[in-house]
Design a protein around this motif. Structure first.
Motif, short mmCIF file in Angstrom:
data_model
loop_
_atom_site.label_atom_id
_atom_site.label_comp_id
_atom_site.label_asym_id
_atom_site.label_seq_id
_atom_site.Cartn_x
_atom_site.Cartn_y
_atom_site.Cartn_z
N LYS A 144 0.84 -1.20 0.00
CA LYS A 144 0.00 0.00 0.00
C LYS A 144 0.87 1.25 0.00
CE LYS A 144 -3.81 -2.18 2.54
NZ LYS A 144 -4.68 -2.10 3.75
N ALA A 145 0.44 2.24 -0.79
CA ALA A 145 1.19 3.50 -0.85
C ALA A 145 0.23 4.68 -0.79
CB ALA A 145 2.02 3.56 -2.13
N VAL A 146 0.71 5.76 -0.23
CA VAL A 146 -0.01 7.03 -0.25
C VAL A 146 0.88 8.04 -0.96
CG1 VAL A 146 -0.83 8.97 1.13
CG2 VAL A 146 -1.39 6.63 1.82
N LYS A 169 -3.35 5.37 -2.83
CA LYS A 169 -4.25 6.48 -2.51
C LYS A 169 -3.49 7.77 -2.74
CE LYS A 169 -7.30 4.16 0.79
NZ LYS A 169 -6.77 2.81 0.55
N MET A 170 -4.15 8.74 -3.34
CA MET A 170 -3.52 10.02 -3.66
C MET A 170 -4.26 11.14 -2.93
SD MET A 170 -2.80 11.76 -7.40
CE MET A 170 -1.57 10.55 -7.88
N VAL A 199 -6.21 3.88 -8.74
CA VAL A 199 -5.70 4.95 -7.88
C VAL A 199 -6.89 5.68 -7.25
CG1 VAL A 199 -4.34 7.07 -7.76
CG2 VAL A 199 -3.68 5.23 -9.36
N LYS A 200 -6.98 5.65 -5.95
CA LYS A 200 -8.10 6.27 -5.25
C LYS A 200 -7.72 7.68 -4.82
CE LYS A 200 -11.29 5.77 -1.36
NZ LYS A 200 -12.46 6.10 -2.18
N ARG A 228 -8.37 11.61 9.46
CA ARG A 228 -8.53 10.37 8.69
C ARG A 228 -7.20 9.62 8.65
NH1 ARG A 228 -11.44 11.71 3.09
NH2 ARG A 228 -11.76 9.45 3.11
N ARG A 229 -7.28 8.31 8.79
CA ARG A 229 -6.09 7.46 8.81
C ARG A 229 -6.08 6.58 7.56
NH1 ARG A 229 -3.74 3.25 13.40
NH2 ARG A 229 -2.92 1.72 11.91
N PHE A 230 -4.87 6.46 6.96
CA PHE A 230 -4.68 5.59 5.80
C PHE A 230 -3.40 4.79 5.99
CE2 PHE A 230 -7.05 9.27 4.20
CZ PHE A 230 -8.17 8.63 3.65
N ASP A 231 -3.53 3.46 5.89
CA ASP A 231 -2.36 2.60 5.99
C ASP A 231 -1.45 2.80 4.79
OD1 ASP A 231 -3.34 1.55 8.34
OD2 ASP A 231 -4.27 -0.19 7.38
#
Length: 443
Positions: A144-146, A169-170, A199-200, A228-231
């Protein structure tokens, strides 16, 4: 004794300057210093090395023997001090180098965010060869990447990571993708295209902090402003670039956001010039911004300055703005000025293909219909034709009637000129008739 030209930076601006000087003058001694790489490479192709389409040697435009043959000396080292009084460069590893003429072509560096966790492993930008090498290590086997920020660097990172099956996720501050540059319709189109490729987008969000859950120094998740939290196993920072000029701080060369230069690319110090991404115009050319950090402007800077160095003083006259890019598999071209929000006395005509991956937008003067700029997605137009129409201040009906003349590949490409013209005629109640694509005259 022959003059010694020293160029700091071996990107497109510095190398173009060196090549052009050598073409014009066989006597000048030329040295290029770079701490990034020994040989010039195509920066825009770094992503294809990561994706496995090319190897690093494939993105060097010139063979290694080219430099010796053309008597261009290469020094792979880092400049730590510029002494403009003594005309001397202090280097990190090798002996100091004197110069008669100095060209600063040091490019850009990735912008960073001053947030907690920014120095954790697996958090980085993407600009240099070292960034690519680091990304190869930090993204090995991640899931997973942000990506923080959109734009052209963000889209490159997304395509690179997507090629390895990473969930992406962008995070973008705008409501739509790159909405500070693209009008709503095109921004929405690219947003849909990103979603189709997994790509979200997380719109209207900003990074608050980056966290290490396991205490091993590697990122595990991020928090946005608002909680908000994103792994994430990797955080890509894509919030633009800035001039790479820290190494000249403390010397007398005048800077602002970049090294301040005049129309001849001359700095505030005699015999010191600056070209490429590290520059800032004191007075921007007509229709241009004071800072332009794109590949082709660097090339044009190098070509212009070489003439001045060789005795033919030349002012930088770039003409109408243009740029091109690729959003995954949708090509983008822009010519002239197309702003994301309508200004007074400016109108936009917009056409989009029913499939939602091809579009045409023209910005024009409301009263005179004079063309101000064009955006195209999913099709390719000829730069020389659009440049001529903008320089000649042609009106939009003139352009639309001759749009087939701007088709880049008229034999094999799908033609959309008639659909675009029909949409304009229907919207404005006109009866413009297309001219033949076989017409040779652009007048």
């Amino acid at each position: 004794m022959a003059k010694h030209l020293v160029i700091i930076g071996n990107g497109i601006a510095g190398v173009t300057c060196a090549r052009e000087v050598r073409k014009l003058d066989s006597s000048i001694r030329i040295t290029i210093i770079s701490s990034e790489s020994k040989h010039f490479f195509s920066r825009t192709a770094l992503m294809y090395v990561y994706m496995g389409h090319m190897k690093l040697d494939h993105i060097k435009p010139y063979e290694d023997w080219f430099w010796k043959k053309n008597r261009i000396d290469l020094v792979h080292d880092h400049v730590t001090k510029v002494d403009t009084t003594a005309k001397l460069l202090t280097l990190e590893k090798t002996t100091a180098i004197p110069y008669d003429i100095l060209v600063l072509a040091t490019g850009s560096k990735s912008n960073t965010l001053n947030v907690p966790g920014k120095d954790l492993k697996n958090v980085q930008g993407l600009y240099s060869l070292q960034d690519l090498e680091l990304m190869e290590k930090t993204t090995n086997d991640i899931k997973k990447a942000v990506i923080v920020g959109g734009g052209l660097i963000g889209i490159e990172m997304a395509e690179m990571l997507s090629s390895r099956g990473v969930q992406i996720k962008m995070i973008i501050r705008e409501k739509l993708f790159w909405n500070g540059v693209l009008p709503d319709e095109e921004a929405a189109m690219i947003g849909r295209h990103l979603a189709e490729h997994g790509v979200k987008l997380i719109p209207e969000a900003e990074l608050e902090s980056i966290h290490d859950l396991n205490g091993d120094g590697e990122v595990n998740y991020i928090i946005t402003k608002g909680g908000r939290r994103f792994d994430a196993d990797f955080v890509g920072i894509a919030i633009g670039v800035s001039a790479n000029i820290d190494f000249i701080k403390g010397c007398e060369i005048e800077t602002d956001r970049g090294i301040l230069v005049d129309e001849k690319m001359a700095s505030s110090i005699p015999n010191v010039y600056a070209i490429g991404d590290c520059t800032q115009y004191r007075n921007a050319p007509e229709g241009r911004k004071t800072v332009e950090q794109v590949w082709y402007t660097g090339r044009m800077h190098g070509e212009t300055l070489a003439k001045t160095i060789c005795g033919n003083e030349t002012r930088y006259r770039p003409g109408p703005w243009f740029n091109s890019a690729k959003f995954l598999d949708i090509e983008f071209q822009t010519y002239g000025i197309v702003k994301p929000i309508l200004e007074e006395n400016v109108e936009h005509f917009y056409w989009e293909h029913p499939e939602g991956k091809i579009s045409f937008r023209a910005a024009f003067d409301k009263r005179l219909k004079t063309l101000q700029g064009i955006n195209v997605f999913g099709m390719r137009l000829r730069h020389d034709v659009l440049d001529l129409w903008l320089r000649d201040k042609r009106d939009l009906p003139y352009v639309l009637a001759r749009l087939s003349q701007a088709q880049f590949d008229p034999e094999f490409s799908v033609h959309h000129e008639q659909a675009i013209l029909n949409a304009y005629n229907n919207q404005y109640g006109t009866k413009i008739i297309p001219l033949s694509s076989k017409a040779t005259s652009l007048i």
